[in-house]
Design a protein around this motif. Structure first.
Motif, PDB file in Angstrom:
ATOM      1  N   GLU A  87       8.444  -4.755  -4.574  1.00  0.00           N
ATOM      2  CA  GLU A  87       8.544  -4.722  -5.870  1.00  0.00           C
ATOM      3  C   GLU A  87       7.469  -4.135  -6.645  1.00  0.00           C
ATOM      4  O   GLU A  87       6.038  -4.732  -6.261  1.00  0.00           O
ATOM      5  N   TYR A  88       7.241  -3.371  -7.628  1.00  0.00           N
ATOM      6  CA  TYR A  88       5.801  -3.256  -7.981  1.00  0.00           C
ATOM      7  C   TYR A  88       5.839  -3.881  -8.863  1.00  0.00           C
ATOM      8  O   TYR A  88       5.835  -4.260  -9.876  1.00  0.00           O
ATOM      9  N   VAL A  89       4.551  -4.764  -8.708  1.00  0.00           N
ATOM     10  CA  VAL A  89       3.845  -5.660  -9.767  1.00  0.00           C
ATOM     11  C   VAL A  89       2.082  -5.622  -9.827  1.00  0.00           C
ATOM     12  O   VAL A  89       1.768  -5.121  -9.698  1.00  0.00           O
ATOM     13  N   GLY A  90       1.741  -6.608 -11.203  1.00  0.00           N
ATOM     14  CA  GLY A  90       1.311  -6.011 -11.381  1.00  0.00           C
ATOM     15  C   GLY A  90       0.996  -7.472 -12.949  1.00  0.00           C
ATOM     16  O   GLY A  90       1.765  -7.893 -12.976  1.00  0.00           O
ATOM     17  N   GLU A  91      -0.095  -7.311 -13.566  1.00  0.00           N
ATOM     18  CA  GLU A  91      -0.270  -7.747 -14.697  1.00  0.00           C
ATOM     19  C   GLU A  91       0.897  -6.873 -15.695  1.00  0.00           C
ATOM     20  O   GLU A  91       0.377  -5.603 -15.822  1.00  0.00           O
ATOM     21  N   ILE A 121       3.256  -1.769 -16.106  1.00  0.00           N
ATOM     22  CA  ILE A 121       2.648  -2.726 -14.957  1.00  0.00           C
ATOM     23  C   ILE A 121       1.306  -1.978 -14.724  1.00  0.00           C
ATOM     24  O   ILE A 121       0.547  -1.083 -14.408  1.00  0.00           O
ATOM     25  N   ASP A 122       0.346  -3.289 -14.817  1.00  0.00           N
ATOM     26  CA  ASP A 122      -0.451  -2.482 -14.667  1.00  0.00           C
ATOM     27  C   ASP A 122      -1.562  -3.482 -13.161  1.00  0.00           C
ATOM     28  O   ASP A 122      -2.178  -4.427 -13.432  1.00  0.00           O
ATOM     29  N   ARG A 131       0.917  -0.182  -5.091  1.00  0.00           N
ATOM     30  CA  ARG A 131      -0.517   0.174  -6.057  1.00  0.00           C
ATOM     31  C   ARG A 131      -0.675   1.398  -4.843  1.00  0.00           C
ATOM     32  O   ARG A 131      -1.361   2.305  -5.302  1.00  0.00           O
ATOM     33  N   PHE A 132      -1.128   1.183  -3.604  1.00  0.00           N
ATOM     34  CA  PHE A 132      -1.446   1.710  -2.438  1.00  0.00           C
ATOM     35  C   PHE A 132      -0.634   3.211  -2.003  1.00  0.00           C
ATOM     36  O   PHE A 132      -1.302   4.002  -1.678  1.00  0.00           O
ATOM     37  N   LEU A 133       1.054   3.205  -2.328  1.00  0.00           N
ATOM     38  CA  LEU A 133       1.499   4.200  -1.837  1.00  0.00           C
ATOM     39  C   LEU A 133       0.863   5.987  -2.912  1.00  0.00           C
ATOM     40  O   LEU A 133       0.871   5.587  -3.883  1.00  0.00           O
ATOM     41  N   SER A 134       1.254   6.658  -2.296  1.00  0.00           N
ATOM     42  CA  SER A 134       0.573   7.585  -2.958  1.00  0.00           C
ATOM     43  C   SER A 134       1.957   8.582  -3.993  1.00  0.00           C
ATOM     44  O   SER A 134       2.800   8.498  -3.310  1.00  0.00           O
ATOM     45  N   GLY A 135       1.280   9.716  -4.804  1.00  0.00           N
ATOM     46  CA  GLY A 135       2.751  10.252  -5.450  1.00  0.00           C
ATOM     47  C   GLY A 135       2.234  11.803  -4.996  1.00  0.00           C
ATOM     48  O   GLY A 135       1.504  12.222  -4.521  1.00  0.00           O
TER      49      GLY A 135
END
Length: 204
Positions: A87-91, A121-122, A131-135
């Motif tokens: 799940e993409y998470v963060g502040e 999401i930051d 957050r480390f997956l590439s675009g």
């Protein structure tokens, strides 16, 4: 994680008291894109995935670092299509607040059409492996063919969440990559930036 400025690890969305974004603002009914809830079966799968994380059972992936490429995530075993990655998470911050953040890892959570109430999401200070997956360069056909992961915004218990999952079979050692601007076509770089999306024209 501390090498990229992260001070805490979390598998949940974070709503810091010093930020304007509050959990009650994350109302899926307010999103202009008509965010849909997961099916009953998929909701059960997602909740089981989260429970597995709490128990210490993580997906077979790892963060790697390359001197020239930077951080990325690789598969450790064969991963079939539709395997949940994270799940993409963060502040959680408002889109207005995100203007003050220098990060290449921001993700749109809620799009109300207004910068004061849209949420981003930051993962700069707290987050997980997502957050480390590439675009990929979504303006390049060659680059788009490298994508093996998809993102999905969905509603769960009335709140918007973002999941990353494999879009095809992934081989061991293969880098996990996805389109940071998935679902957005035909917009200029300026329009993408205004909406909180990325200019990926310099991506490989």
């Amino acid at each position: 994680m501390h090498f990229v400025g992260m001070t805490s690890y979390s598998e949940e969305l974070l709503y810091p008291e010093d930020k304007a974004a509050k959990k009650e603002m994350n109302d899926s009914r307010l999103d202009v894109d008509n965010i849909r809830p997961l099916s009953k079966r998929n909701a059960e799968i997602f909740r089981a995935f989260k429970n597995n994380l709490k128990a210490g059972a993580f997906p077979p992936i790892k963060v790697v670092h390359d001197e020239h490429f930077g951080f990325s995530v690789e598969a450790m075993v064969v991963m079939p299509p539709h395997t949940l990655i994270a799940e993409y998470v963060g502040e959680v911050v408002t889109m207005e607040q995100s203007d003050e953040i220098r990060s290449d890892s921001l993700m749109v959570l809620l799009n109300t059409g207004k910068r004061s109430s849209s949420l981003i999401i930051d993962p700069t200070r707290g987050g997980n492996i997502a957050r480390f997956l590439s675009g990929i360069n979504n303006r390049s056909l060659v680059s788009r063919r490298k994508a093996n992961v998809r993102s999905l915004r969905f509603a769960l218990d009335g709140h918007v969440r973002v999941a990353l999952f494999t879009s095809r079979r992934v081989e061991p050692g293969e880098k996990l990559q996805y389109d940071y601007n998935a679902g957005v076509k035909g917009k200029s770089v300026e329009e993408l930036a205004e909406s909180g999306f990325y200019d990926t024209s310099n991506f490989f």
